[in-house]
Design an enzyme around this catalytic site. Structure first.
Site, PDB file in Angstrom:
ATOM      1  N   GLU A  47     -19.265  24.734  31.704  1.00 26.10           N
ATOM      2  CA  GLU A  47     -18.862  23.315  31.632  1.00 26.10           C
ATOM      3  C   GLU A  47     -19.962  22.472  32.277  1.00 26.10           C
ATOM      4  O   GLU A  47     -20.536  22.892  33.296  1.00 26.10           O
ATOM      5  CB  GLU A  47     -17.550  23.143  32.434  1.00 26.10           C
ATOM      6  N   ASN A 107     -15.541  14.951  28.538  1.00 25.20           N
ATOM      7  CA  ASN A 107     -16.045  16.232  29.038  1.00 25.20           C
ATOM      8  C   ASN A 107     -15.946  17.188  27.830  1.00 25.20           C
ATOM      9  O   ASN A 107     -14.853  17.604  27.460  1.00 25.20           O
ATOM     10  CB  ASN A 107     -15.176  16.697  30.209  1.00 25.20           C
ATOM     11  N   LYS A 124     -12.287  17.947  26.539  1.00 23.62           N
ATOM     12  CA  LYS A 124     -11.339  18.458  27.539  1.00 23.62           C
ATOM     13  C   LYS A 124     -10.070  17.601  27.598  1.00 23.62           C
ATOM     14  O   LYS A 124     -10.131  16.386  27.826  1.00 23.62           O
ATOM     15  CB  LYS A 124     -12.028  18.479  28.908  1.00 23.62           C
ATOM     16  N   GLU A 143     -12.854  13.417  37.896  1.00 20.63           N
ATOM     17  CA  GLU A 143     -12.878  13.552  36.429  1.00 20.63           C
ATOM     18  C   GLU A 143     -12.023  12.489  35.747  1.00 20.63           C
ATOM     19  O   GLU A 143     -12.363  11.998  34.668  1.00 20.63           O
ATOM     20  CB  GLU A 143     -12.414  14.948  36.001  1.00 20.63           C
ATOM     21  N   CYS A 169     -12.477  24.559  31.579  1.00 16.76           N
ATOM     22  CA  CYS A 169     -12.086  24.664  32.992  1.00 16.76           C
ATOM     23  C   CYS A 169     -10.598  24.497  33.253  1.00 16.76           C
ATOM     24  O   CYS A 169      -9.817  25.401  33.008  1.00 16.76           O
ATOM     25  CB  CYS A 169     -12.919  23.701  33.835  1.00 16.76           C
ATOM     26  N   ASN A 194     -16.261  24.764  36.399  1.00 21.42           N
ATOM     27  CA  ASN A 194     -16.866  24.435  37.701  1.00 21.42           C
ATOM     28  C   ASN A 194     -15.701  24.354  38.656  1.00 21.42           C
ATOM     29  O   ASN A 194     -15.007  23.324  38.729  1.00 21.42           O
ATOM     30  CB  ASN A 194     -17.528  23.055  37.678  1.00 21.42           C
TER      31      ASN A 194
END
Ligand code: CDT
Length: 311
Positions: A47, A107, A124, A143, A169, A194
């Site tokens: 990611e 993302n 994402k 995020e 993730c 991550n």
């Protein structure tokens, strides 16, 4: 019947804030080249693979973070990866921050085939963290500030000999992620992550516990949908923040068949047979025979919890 596929999970060691993209891409190219030497068909990168994990930094002006995003793909910095993929005949999964021409931020991950064509894109869906600076946390995870939730759902693609899916993730912690792709017949789910070794809101949670949760979710997702899962970490200490590794490949039985030993750039390779997904899909997890959708309605109509009212 046999559909062999050699998967190389390319774990990235730490990428510091000041490391230039070109140097980071060179590291990815080195891993892709080594993977090709070992017969890999597909390389799974992590990611936000091109930069440091920037959502740990707060900027009042969000535009300051645009430096961490890619406006097109491929671009000048990433073209060497695409050129190498075509030259060596390997596909890849790559995670990066996407800034669209309309100014939207996601993302994102892409799936690239052996001719270096982008055959799939995923954005994402489950964004963790918060959207304003939180002084009560040991470190930030912004995020929700810097990305919109993905708007593409969980597609799968028939490519490179199998039915392939992607997530990113935090998505792995949500069984819905795997089940939606499972319902589309996915045989290999690829993802990058991550994950900080510390919980910014609970200093009693150990790194071992967080690694356990990583394995637990990947293994459950694989087993419950009879699919392979290939997961690539960004690991090590980035700008003072440690992230665990444990990049791995999980079989449809839920067993981990290969795992990283270091927290550096490292390849985790396994030769799999995609036909090994068939048995579980035809027996315990034959969805058509066993699922009871008449009882699952609230899964897609309700987010939070409703308890029974007390009489
Ligand atoms: N990158 C990312 O999604 N990280 C989150 C950290 C949240 S801690 C529960 C993860 O789910 O690993």
């Amino acid at each position: 019947m046999s559909r062999p596929l050699t998967i190389a999970v390319a774990q990235s060691g730490a990428v510091q804030k000041d490391d230039p993209r070109q140097a980071n891409v060179a590291r990815l190219c080195k891993m892709m080249s080594d993977a090709a030497d070992q017969g890999a068909d597909i390389v799974v990168f992590t990611e936000i693979a091109l930069t440091t994990f920037f959502p740990r930094y707060y900027a009042e002006d969000r535009a300051e973070m645009d430096q961490w995003f890619e406006r097109e793909m491929p671009n000048a910095a990433t073209q060497p990866l695409f050129d190498l993929a075509r030259e060596r005949g390997v596909g890849f999964y790559l995670g990066y921050g996407e800034l669209t021409p309309e100014g939207r931020h996601f993302n994102t991950s892409i799936l690239v085939d052996k001719e270096a064509r982008i055959v799939g894109k995923y954005r994402k869906v489950h964004l963790p963290g918060h959207d304003e600076f939180d002084p009560d946390r040991a470190f930030q995870h912004l995020e929700k500030r810097y990305f919109e939730p993905g708007d593409l759902g969980f597609p799968v693609w028939d490519t490179m000999g199998g039915t392939m899916g992607m997530c990113i993730c935090n998505d792995r912690r949500w069984p819905e992620t795997f089940r939606v792709m499972g319902l589309k017949g996915v045989e290999l789910v690829m993802l990058g992550y991550n994950t900080p070794s510390a919980n910014s809101q609970n200093d009693g949670e150990t790194a071992e516990m967080r690694k356990f949760h990583n394995r637990l979710t990947l293994q459950a997702g694989a087993y419950q949908n009879s699919t392979f899962v290939a997961a690539a970490a960004k690991a090590g200490t980035e700008d003072g923040h440690h992230m665990f590794g444990e990049s791995c490949i999980v079989a449809p039985t839920g067993e981990i068949i290969a795992m990283a030993k270091t927290e550096d750039d490292e390849l985790v390779i396994a030769e799999i047979d995609l036909d090994d997904t068939a048995f579980g899909k035809a027996t315990v997890f034959d969805f058509a025979r066993h699922r009871r959708i008449e009882h699952y309605g609230i899964i897609s109509t309700q987010t939070g919890v409703t308890k029974p009212s007390v009489k």
